[in-house]
Design an enzyme around this catalytic site. Structure first.
Site, mmCIF file in Angstrom:
data_model
loop_
_atom_site.group_PDB
_atom_site.id
_atom_site.type_symbol
_atom_site.label_atom_id
_atom_site.label_comp_id
_atom_site.label_asym_id
_atom_site.label_seq_id
_atom_site.Cartn_x
_atom_site.Cartn_y
_atom_site.Cartn_z
ATOM 1 C CD GLU A 249 -2.522 -9.534 4.521
ATOM 2 O OE1 GLU A 249 -1.323 -9.451 4.253
ATOM 3 O OE2 GLU A 249 -3.203 -10.220 4.176
ATOM 4 C CB CYS A 283 -1.209 -11.205 0.370
ATOM 5 S SG CYS A 283 -2.130 -11.839 1.343
HETATM 6 P P1 NAD Z 1 -4.122 -0.750 -4.959
HETATM 7 O O1 NAD Z 1 -3.365 -0.638 -3.917
HETATM 8 O O2 NAD Z 1 -4.588 0.365 -5.973
HETATM 9 O O3 NAD Z 1 -5.757 -1.281 -4.306
HETATM 10 C C1 NAD Z 1 -5.735 -2.386 -3.420
HETATM 11 C C2 NAD Z 1 -7.068 -1.978 -2.422
HETATM 12 O O4 NAD Z 1 -6.838 -0.759 -1.712
HETATM 13 C C3 NAD Z 1 -8.100 -1.754 -3.273
HETATM 14 O O5 NAD Z 1 -9.387 -2.287 -2.596
HETATM 15 C C4 NAD Z 1 -8.399 0.014 -3.211
HETATM 16 O O6 NAD Z 1 -9.627 0.300 -3.159
HETATM 17 C C5 NAD Z 1 -7.660 0.158 -2.198
HETATM 18 N N1 NAD Z 1 -7.194 1.546 -1.934
HETATM 19 C C6 NAD Z 1 -6.383 2.140 -3.067
HETATM 20 N N2 NAD Z 1 -6.084 3.363 -2.658
HETATM 21 C C7 NAD Z 1 -6.385 3.540 -1.354
HETATM 22 C C8 NAD Z 1 -6.279 4.778 -0.494
HETATM 23 N N3 NAD Z 1 -5.683 5.668 -0.934
HETATM 24 N N4 NAD Z 1 -6.907 4.502 0.537
HETATM 25 C C9 NAD Z 1 -7.598 3.245 0.898
HETATM 26 N N5 NAD Z 1 -7.772 2.573 0.177
HETATM 27 C C10 NAD Z 1 -7.183 2.443 -1.121
HETATM 28 O O7 NAD Z 1 -4.152 -2.088 -5.845
HETATM 29 P P2 NAD Z 1 -4.746 -2.965 -6.955
HETATM 30 O O8 NAD Z 1 -4.359 -2.506 -8.309
HETATM 31 O O9 NAD Z 1 -6.285 -2.851 -6.466
HETATM 32 O O10 NAD Z 1 -3.959 -4.207 -6.596
HETATM 33 C C11 NAD Z 1 -2.597 -4.238 -7.107
HETATM 34 C C12 NAD Z 1 -1.653 -4.817 -5.905
HETATM 35 O O11 NAD Z 1 -2.356 -4.603 -4.596
HETATM 36 C C13 NAD Z 1 -1.551 -6.153 -6.132
HETATM 37 O O12 NAD Z 1 -0.783 -6.728 -6.940
HETATM 38 C C14 NAD Z 1 -1.161 -6.784 -4.699
HETATM 39 O O13 NAD Z 1 0.187 -6.524 -4.590
HETATM 40 C C15 NAD Z 1 -1.948 -5.760 -3.897
HETATM 41 N N6 NAD Z 1 -2.878 -6.291 -3.306
HETATM 42 C C16 NAD Z 1 -2.759 -7.057 -2.278
HETATM 43 C C17 NAD Z 1 -3.860 -7.565 -1.274
HETATM 44 C C18 NAD Z 1 -3.760 -8.447 -0.193
HETATM 45 O O14 NAD Z 1 -4.490 -9.508 0.067
HETATM 46 N N7 NAD Z 1 -2.563 -8.144 0.512
HETATM 47 C C19 NAD Z 1 -5.183 -7.375 -1.712
HETATM 48 C C20 NAD Z 1 -5.328 -6.676 -3.076
HETATM 49 C C21 NAD Z 1 -4.470 -6.045 -3.634
#
Ligand code: NAD
Length: 475
Positions: A249, A283
């Site tokens: 997602e 999202c």
């Molecule tokens: P990110 O992708 O770094 O992190 C998103 C989430 O994933 C965090 O909870 C993080 O701890 C986790 N994560 C990161 N790397 C991981 C890995 N290798 N393995 C497992 N989990 C991991 O991004 P961010 O800076 O936290 O957010 C930026 C972007 O992420 C936003 O602009 C948005 O596009 C997206 N996002 C989407 C949702 C959603 O509801 N779909 C939620 C949060 C962030």
């Protein structure tokens, strides 16, 4: 008021093998408010071993007994909603009303899935051999790994945990390190409701190390991730290499198509109401206003005027209408979106600035006349920022909606059923919603297409994702 968070392994809260801790910051003040324990490999080994044992117990219980425990956990979440909501505001920044509501939403997920647990039917298939009985059963996949993000720290975990538990799976969950207390409260409610030890294990730490360990582990049969497209691609590639099922997602960049025959007042009211929700960090947030040229000025003027009046402040204050962004990354991104748009000739109709210099506050912002290659028209804002463009023919609006590799949610405003049907068949998205804004309820399947991911959460589809269909033939 704000409690430090531990790891939850085999039914106990523990500090982790190396007793390492990360700090948790209040995004409204930038002050440290607590800490969270970090899992080492030894902790992950114990969590997976516990989930192996937990799976045997949990999948061996009747769906009725499983659902009773889930319903009791839902009751506890509702009783504790005010307390949990306070922690949620402190760690994530969202306003009190939204924070109090989130445990109720999570309880709704448990209730819906608890009902579905009792309806995970198989089929009897007419056999070609008259002496044969051919049927399918649907069985829990096994221990699963769930990765949930910080925007709805409680509900995003609940949307994964509830169907996994309903199906009979056990879980190792990695919840967000930045907002750990509210997902821990969900796990505590399940524990207090009588969930056997080992069925749910909760870890925090270095996300990439944890996902690498869990996805490769032979005991883990499925992963589910909510987060960015970039991380989703990495995790699904690793899952593919190890032949693990996955639900992804990921991000979107939701278009809002306001057709020539739209009810403009309704469209403005609904968009101005939902865009500030969670400070735009959802999202499915409306991001790209695609407005018919005849309505453009009226819509943008009315929307901008309402958006600009939103009271931004600390979510703990009852009269705040929009809190800070959840972390410094989002604040920096808002500044980059605006700088990039201005550099490329766009106009800021309202907003565009950080508010103050303490706390991650940003003005509600409307961008106009941004070219196709402006960041704000390429990637989702995930913040209180929206971009407006105009169209003349419906085909242009459809092309603009489909221009990007994301396909999650799309909003449409029209009084014509024919136009709504045309959009439904032409706009690439997992969720199209016309003249309304209700999405992602427990009973509604929600998911994306293209780079927004695959698989659905919610609805009957949500529990299907944790069940394996088996064919049995007896003669
Ligand atoms: P990110 O992708 O770094 O992190 C998103 C989430 O994933 C965090 O909870 C993080 O701890 C986790 N994560 C990161 N790397 C991981 C890995 N290798 N393995 C497992 N989990 C991991 O991004 P961010 O800076 O936290 O957010 C930026 C972007 O992420 C936003 O602009 C948005 O596009 C997206 N996002 C989407 C949702 C959603 O509801 N779909 C939620 C949060 C962030």
């Amino acid at each position: 008021m704000y409690r430090d968070t531990q790891l939850f392994i085999a039914g106990e809260w523990v500090g982790g093998a190396a007793k390492r801790r990360l700090g948790v910051i209040n995004p409204a003040t930038e002050e440290p408010i607590g800490t969270v324990a970090c899992a080492e490999v030894a902790d992950l080994e114990m969590a997976v071993a516990a989930a192996d044992g937990g799976f045997k117990k949990w999948s061996g219980m009747s769906a009725f007994d499983r659902s009773e425990i889930m319903l009791q956990a839902a009751r506890l979440l509702k009783e504790r909603a005010a307390d949990i909501g306070r922690s949620l505001t402190l760690e994530q920044g969202k306003i009190r009303d939204e924070a109090r509501f989130e445990p109720l939403r999570a309880a709704g997920e448990l209730e819906w899935a608890a009902g579905e647990a009792r309806r995970a039917y198989g089929r009897v298939i007419p056999a070609r051999n008259p002496n044969a009985t051919v049927l399918t059963t649907r069985n829990a996949l096994g221990p699963v790994a769930l990765f949930s993000p910080w925007n709805f720290p409680l509900n995003q975990l609940a949307r994964k945990l509830a169907p996994a538990l309903a199906a009979g799976c056990s879980v190792v969950a990695k919840a967000p390190e930045e907002t750990p207390a509210s997902p821990a409260a969900l796990v505590q409610a399940l524990h207090d409701a009588g969930l056997p030890p080992g069925v749910v294990n909760l870890v925090f730490g270095e996300p990439a190390h944890i996902s690498d360990y869990l996805i490769k582990h032979p005991s883990i049969r499925k992963i589910s991730f909510t987060g960015s497209v970039a991380v989703g691609k990495q995790l699904s590639a690793l899952a593919g290499a190890h032949m693990k099922r996955s639900t992804m997602e990921l991000g979107g960049h939701a278009p809002v198509i306001v057709c020539k025959d739209a009810d403009v007042d309704l469209a403005v009211e609904q968009m101005a109401r939902i865009k500030p929700f969670n400070c735009g960090q959802t999202c499915a947030a409306p991001n790209r206003l695609i407005i018919h040229e005849d309505l453009y000025d009226r819509f943008v003027t009315a929307f901008s005027s309402r958006f600009a009046k939103i009271r931004v402040g600390d979510g703990m204050s009852e009269d705040t209408q929009m809190g800070p962004l959840a972390n410094i990354r989002r604040l920096k991104m808002m500044e980059s979106f605006c700088a990039d748009a201005l550099r490329k000739g766009a106009k800021l109709t309202t907003g565009g600035q950080r508010i103050g210099n303490k706390g991650y506050y940003f003005q509600p912002t409307v961008v106009e006349e941004a070219p196709d290659d402006a960041m704000v028209r390429q990637i989702e804002a995930f913040g209180p920022l929206i971009v407006a463009t105009r169209f003349r023919e419906l085909d242009e609006a459809i092309a603009e909606a489909n221009r990007l590799p994301y396909a999650l949610a799309c909003y449409a405003y029209t009084r014509s059923i024919a136009t709504a049907k045309r959009l439904a068949t032409s706009v690439e998205c997992g969720n199209l919603i016309a003249n309304d804004v209700v999405l992602a309820l427990p009973e509604l399947p929600f998911g994306g297409m293209k780079e927004s991911g695959y698989g659905m959460e919610g609805g009957t589809e949500g529990i299907d994702a944790y069940l394996a269909t088996r064919l049995l033939s007896f003669s």
